[in-house]
Design an enzyme around this catalytic site. Sequence first.
Site, mmCIF file in Angstrom:
data_model
loop_
_atom_site.group_PDB
_atom_site.id
_atom_site.type_symbol
_atom_site.label_atom_id
_atom_site.label_comp_id
_atom_site.label_asym_id
_atom_site.label_seq_id
_atom_site.Cartn_x
_atom_site.Cartn_y
_atom_site.Cartn_z
ATOM 1 N N GLU A 1 0.825 -1.212 0.000
ATOM 2 C CA GLU A 1 0.000 0.000 0.000
ATOM 3 C C GLU A 1 0.860 1.263 0.000
ATOM 4 O OE1 GLU A 1 -3.988 -1.835 2.118
ATOM 5 O OE2 GLU A 1 -2.346 -1.144 3.387
ATOM 6 N N GLU B 1 -4.151 -10.028 3.313
ATOM 7 C CA GLU B 1 -5.049 -9.879 4.456
ATOM 8 C C GLU B 1 -6.222 -10.855 4.442
ATOM 9 O OE1 GLU B 1 -3.068 -5.880 3.697
ATOM 10 O OE2 GLU B 1 -4.020 -7.429 2.478
#
Length: 277
Positions: A114, A135
């Site tokens: 990210e 995730e």
Amino acid sequence: MTQPSTISVERLTPGIRKITFSNPPVNLIVGETVSRLVEVVTELSEDPQVHVVVFTSSTPGYFFNHFDLGRVADFMPSDPEATPEWIDLVVRLSTAPFISIASIRGRTRGGGDELALACDLRYASREHALFGQPEVGGGILPGGGGTEHLPRLIGRDRALEAILSSDDYDADAAERYGWVTRTVADTELDGFVDGMATRLASFDKAALATAKAQVNRGTLPPDADLRAAYTQFLTSLTWPGPQAFQPQFEKLAAEKGPEELELRLGHYLGIARQESR
């Protein structure tokens, strides 16, 4: 005794700064990493000399890795009304009046991916870069811009594949998808990034910053979407899924060792998930 920072800043030329991340053995992002990066990005944004900022790592095999979820309290906002520090970082970075370049060599997952996605340009070692948003495999959600930035770069279906599968993607696949700006042979990566940074730093800063701002208007997600994603990430940490999955994953970690687990995280997430059912 004060621990050394995971972040160091080097002035390469009057117009170029290099930010190096180091948290061996596997470069997990901790609270200090985020706080220091917010400070550094803010300082560099206010420096009229800075045209280009290069992000890199000094830990072999890793760029910026995922959050250290063993220290999840580091990422809980103290004020529920305030912008979470990680969201503050990725917004500041993507809108900063300098050009950010991620020089990626090694594993780049979760929060580390990210951060790379928030950079303006991403150059990756063809032989040694690896990408992933792991995730969902662990029963939680991306929370730092992965679900907002990645689809804008690679399209909805490929972003869904990457996020839902939680698998690792090599540099060649990342380049085909548009996940990175381009891949470069590992022996040429440093020279290529240096050359690009030098070229951009020779241009007028106002022109660089304004051109970036114009492109941003049509490509960046709304800040509110990033904040909502982070809230959902925090909520997902309380779901029963990760609570049921964690013991099996810890068992694998004990058997394989944490460093082996990180080397092939996508692979082991799949095994742990199957064995937890």
